[in-house]
Design a protein around this motif. Structure first.
Motif, PDB file in Angstrom:
ATOM      1  N   ALA A 191       0.100  -2.678 -13.425  1.00 38.92           N
ATOM      2  CA  ALA A 191       1.537  -2.522 -13.202  1.00 38.92           C
ATOM      3  C   ALA A 191       2.294  -3.376 -14.220  1.00 38.92           C
ATOM      4  CB  ALA A 191       1.897  -2.937 -11.784  1.00 38.92           C
ATOM      5  N   ARG A 192       3.623  -3.163 -14.321  1.00 43.09           N
ATOM      6  CA  ARG A 192       4.419  -3.888 -15.308  1.00 43.09           C
ATOM      7  C   ARG A 192       4.282  -5.394 -15.130  1.00 43.09           C
ATOM      8  NH1 ARG A 192       9.194  -3.070 -18.501  1.00 43.09           N
ATOM      9  NH2 ARG A 192       9.202  -0.868 -17.930  1.00 43.09           N
ATOM     10  N   GLY A 193       4.277  -5.855 -13.913  1.00 40.93           N
ATOM     11  CA  GLY A 193       4.229  -7.285 -13.670  1.00 40.93           C
ATOM     12  C   GLY A 193       2.902  -7.923 -13.992  1.00 40.93           C
ATOM     13  N   ASP A 194       1.899  -7.127 -14.271  1.00 37.08           N
ATOM     14  CA  ASP A 194       0.572  -7.675 -14.581  1.00 37.08           C
ATOM     15  C   ASP A 194       0.448  -8.084 -16.040  1.00 37.08           C
ATOM     16  OD1 ASP A 194      -0.271  -7.165 -11.965  1.00 37.08           O
ATOM     17  OD2 ASP A 194      -0.894  -5.118 -12.466  1.00 37.08           O
ATOM     18  N   LEU A 202       0.220   6.589 -14.076  1.00 33.31           N
ATOM     19  CA  LEU A 202       0.309   6.839 -12.638  1.00 33.31           C
ATOM     20  C   LEU A 202       1.738   6.580 -12.205  1.00 33.31           C
ATOM     21  CD1 LEU A 202      -2.943   4.948 -11.540  1.00 33.31           C
ATOM     22  CD2 LEU A 202      -2.688   7.354 -12.154  1.00 33.31           C
ATOM     23  N   ASP A 203       2.426   7.638 -11.829  1.00 32.54           N
ATOM     24  CA  ASP A 203       3.829   7.512 -11.459  1.00 32.54           C
ATOM     25  C   ASP A 203       4.003   6.646 -10.226  1.00 32.54           C
ATOM     26  OD1 ASP A 203       4.570   9.158 -13.554  1.00 32.54           O
ATOM     27  OD2 ASP A 203       4.420  10.984 -12.332  1.00 32.54           O
ATOM     28  N   ALA A 204       5.191   6.036 -10.130  1.00 31.31           N
ATOM     29  CA  ALA A 204       5.513   5.257  -8.950  1.00 31.31           C
ATOM     30  C   ALA A 204       5.495   6.173  -7.730  1.00 31.31           C
ATOM     31  CB  ALA A 204       6.877   4.595  -9.107  1.00 31.31           C
ATOM     32  N   LEU A 235       0.823  -1.208   0.000  1.00 28.46           N
ATOM     33  CA  LEU A 235       0.000   0.000   0.000  1.00 28.46           C
ATOM     34  C   LEU A 235       0.858   1.259   0.000  1.00 28.46           C
ATOM     35  CD1 LEU A 235      -2.729  -1.014   2.625  1.00 28.46           C
ATOM     36  CD2 LEU A 235      -2.894  -1.098   0.138  1.00 28.46           C
ATOM     37  N   TYR A 236       1.978   1.184   0.677  1.00 31.22           N
ATOM     38  CA  TYR A 236       2.826   2.374   0.809  1.00 31.22           C
ATOM     39  C   TYR A 236       3.848   2.514  -0.309  1.00 31.22           C
ATOM     40  CZ  TYR A 236       0.830   2.769   5.468  1.00 31.22           C
ATOM     41  OH  TYR A 236      -0.034   2.908   6.517  1.00 31.22           O
ATOM     42  N   ARG A 237       4.137   1.399  -1.006  1.00 33.92           N
ATOM     43  CA  ARG A 237       5.101   1.458  -2.121  1.00 33.92           C
ATOM     44  C   ARG A 237       4.397   0.985  -3.388  1.00 33.92           C
ATOM     45  NH1 ARG A 237       8.539  -2.012   1.493  1.00 33.92           N
ATOM     46  NH2 ARG A 237       9.513  -0.593   3.005  1.00 33.92           N
ATOM     47  N   GLN A 238       4.048   1.935  -4.219  1.00 34.53           N
ATOM     48  CA  GLN A 238       3.319   1.639  -5.447  1.00 34.53           C
ATOM     49  C   GLN A 238       4.238   1.799  -6.655  1.00 34.53           C
ATOM     50  OE1 GLN A 238       0.177   0.702  -6.058  1.00 34.53           O
ATOM     51  NE2 GLN A 238      -0.627   0.714  -3.977  1.00 34.53           N
ATOM     52  N   PRO A 239       4.361   0.739  -7.510  1.00 30.94           N
ATOM     53  CA  PRO A 239       5.159   0.892  -8.737  1.00 30.94           C
ATOM     54  C   PRO A 239       4.407   1.752  -9.753  1.00 30.94           C
ATOM     55  CG  PRO A 239       4.033  -1.211  -8.745  1.00 30.94           C
ATOM     56  CD  PRO A 239       3.732  -0.585  -7.411  1.00 30.94           C
ATOM     57  N   GLU A 240       5.096   2.087 -10.830  1.00 33.37           N
ATOM     58  CA  GLU A 240       4.425   2.832 -11.912  1.00 33.37           C
ATOM     59  C   GLU A 240       3.273   1.986 -12.454  1.00 33.37           C
ATOM     60  OE1 GLU A 240       5.276   4.415 -16.460  1.00 33.37           O
ATOM     61  OE2 GLU A 240       6.959   3.892 -15.148  1.00 33.37           O
TER      62      GLU A 240
END
Length: 617
Positions: free
Chosen positions: A315-318, A354-356, A261-266
């Protein structure tokens, strides 16, 4: 012909029987009424059995429980006179049955069989009538097939009689037309709004003498209602949060637990349109670049909607590796592709980037600390429950409770409109309303996990506070009254100018309203405006409508008759035709039923009625 009429009219009575059929009987001892002597009355040659009366009362009780969700007893029904209404309904049915018998109205076995076999409760898994299900269902309800079939036959005969009495009624055309003309009429009118800014001298501040006079003349406006003076002791998690320790390691662990929740990737908001092969995807992409089509059109051509192709926040991993690289490395293009997705060759549309983001531990610490402190405070309060219960059981006062525990002492003059502090909790409000002088304090729980106990000290009679204590309140009330009066006075002066020949438009800025119906509401205007406009007799008439913050002068410009070819008026006509017909039919049939009852004679056995009542809890 008779069979057709019976088919149309008897459904209501059949379903009425079914409603009675599935009422559970055992709980009220209804099965104890049997034999020819168990009747509560007769109408002519038709009996009203105790079993029928008990079932009807039971059905009414169950219907009210289903409607209100609250317990309902026979005593409740009797206090409202509902038991008499239920008995009157049975008397009316018996009177119609007597009249039908006298006329020789009945239906054959084939019609009775047809109606019964169409009842879903009597059908098997294949949807066909099942004799075993039929007999089992009736047996569970304490009925036998012969009695049930007799009820169906009798109710169908009654329905034939009802059709004969009211089936051919038609409402009077003149009455319907009059109602439609009245309700379908609209009016055009002009409005002149008078506000505080319209007053020539404005609204002056009240003098001391004016406030004193207003206070004296309007004591009811400022008298406080009867209050319940309550002493209370309470504690809530928020009271203890600052005093309970929070372990630093627990804070860090909670932060790491919620790292996602606190660290969101791009991330990107994407839509994906998949094609059967790479060539089709490339052709679609080329058509978009050439301006021959667009993404939305391609989606529609495939028989899809934008909801069907929406991937939401990604996200990229999705994404599949090739698609992820193409989508997240391109920072300029809106349409990306063709690339290989998990479902095949596809085009992607990027709707937003949505920026990281990262919320540091230091930034999240206050929020996390509050959460852990609240949980710790709840545990402290839980540990407090038993000791406080023991103190109260030992006779401790609320003052002693506050002195020896974390609970805080307070006092409030509680009224139903109190909302501040502890009065904002529903649990406290309920306890305050129910408290009686002399009650021993009881430990109760608040919705946020807090605890409280109360004592009713006294009932404070209605009191008029001194003017000095409520001067601002009195001044505000004086101002509201003065504003309404001066707005009305200004409106009357302007209306008087109209009588001298001044044009309506010369009074100020005029607004118009068109095609306004009787039931319409004009925003920001006094609520009676439309009703008062409809009291004007002819175009050119004016009316002053005073209000709390504005006064309005309305001029009637045009009366528009109901447009007969308008769809809404046609619907209105149908509604009135049906309503009038139903009303006349109800009145006529009620009068007919009363005449039948008077001719047949009604005999009721009050002792048996009382016996039925005695079987209900």
């Amino acid at each position: 012909m008779v069979k057709s009429a019976a088919k149309k009219a008897s459904n209501l009575f059949v379903w009425l029987i079914l409603g009675l059929l599935f009422v559970a009987l055992a709980g009220f001892g209804i099965g104890s009424f049997s034999g020819g002597g168990s009747r509560v009355g007769e109408v002519g040659d038709v009996e009203i059995t105790a079993e029928q009366y008990a079932r009807a009362l039971d059905q009414e009780i169950r219907a009210r429980i289903a409607q209100t969700g609250q317990p309902v007893t026979l005593a409740t029904l009797r206090a409202q006179g509902i038991d008499q209404a239920v008995l009157s309904s049975l008397v009316a049915r018996a009177a119609l049955a007597h009249e039908a018998q006298g006329m020789g109205l009945s239906v054959g076995d084939a019609e009775v069989a047809r109606q019964i076999t169409q009842i879903e409760a009597f059908q098997g898994l294949d949807g066909a009538f099942d004799r075993e299900s039929y007999e089992f269902t009736l047996r569970q309800s304490g009925l036998d097939p012969a009695d049930f079939e007799a009820d169906v036959r009798a109710d169908t005969a009654r329905s034939l009689l009802q059709l004969a009495v009211v089936g051919g009624l038609r409402p009077d055309v003149t009455l319907t037309e009059t109602l439609v003309a009245y309700q379908g009429e609209t009016r055009d009118f002009s409005l002149l709004t008078i506000t505080e800014g319209s007053l020539p001298t404005g609204l002056p501040a009240p003098t001391d003498a004016e406030l004193e006079a207003y206070y004296t003349d309007n004591p009811q406006r400022f008298t406080r209602p009867e209050a319940r003076r309550i002493t209370y002791a309470w504690v809530t998690p928020s009271m203890l949060m600052d005093s309970v320790p929070v372990d630093a390691a627990a804070l860090r662990a909670l932060y790491e637990e919620r790292a996602n929740l606190y660290r969101q990737p791009e991330r990107r908001l994407l839509e994906r349109l998949v094609f059967p092969d790479a060539a089709a995807a490339q052709a679609a992409y080329d058509a978009i670049i050439a301006g021959d089509t667009d993404f939305d059109a391609l989606v529609a051509e495939r028989g899809l909607t934008l909801e069907d192709v929406d991937l939401g926040e990604v996200a990229r991993g999705d994404l599949a590796p090739e698609a992820a690289e193409a989508v997240f490395s391109d920072t300029e293009s809106e349409i990306i592709g063709p690339v290989q997705s998990a479902l095949g060759p596809a085009l992607f549309r990027v709707n937003a980037v949505l920026d990281a983001s990262e919320v540091s531990f230091e930034e999240a610490e206050e929020e996390l600390r509050a959460e852990l402190a609240s949980e710790a405070a709840r545990r402290v309060i839980d540990d407090l429950r038993d000791p406080v219960d023991d103190l109260l059981a030992g006779g401790a006062t609320l003052e002693e409770l506050a002195a020896s525990t974390e609970m805080v002492l307070g006092q409030i003059d509680y009224t139903p409109v109190s909302e501040a502090g502890i009065a904002g909790y529903d649990a406290f409000r309920e306890a305050a309303q129910a408290a009686q002088e002399g009650d021993f304090p009881e430990l109760l729980e608040l919705s946020d996990g807090g605890l409280f106990a109360i004592r009713l000290d006294e009932l404070v009679p209605p009191t008029l506070p001194p003017l000095a204590e409520i001067r601002d309140e009195v001044a505000e009330a004086w101002r509201a009254t003065a504003l309404r009066e001066q707005l009305a006075a200004r409106g009357e002066a302007l209306v008087a100018q109209l009588a001298t020949g001044l044009a309506f438009e010369d009074l100020g800025r005029v607004e118009t309203e068109r095609q306004v119906r009787r039931q319409d509401f004009i925003p920001d205007a006094p609520p009676t405006l439309v009703a008062q406009v409809y009291q004007l007799a002819a175009p050119g008439d004016v009316v002053l409508v005073p209000g709390a913050e504005v006064a309005i002068i309305a001029r009637l410009d045009r009366i528009n008759a109901a447009a007969r070819d308008d769809a809404s008026v046609q619907i209105l006509t149908q509604i009135f035709e049906q309503t009038v017909a139903q009303s006349i039919a109800q009145d006529l049939f009620e009068a007919y039923g009363q005449a039948v009852q008077a001719e047949a004679g009604i005999r009721l056995d009050q002792s048996m009625i009382n016996a039925v009542h005695a079987t209900f809890p």
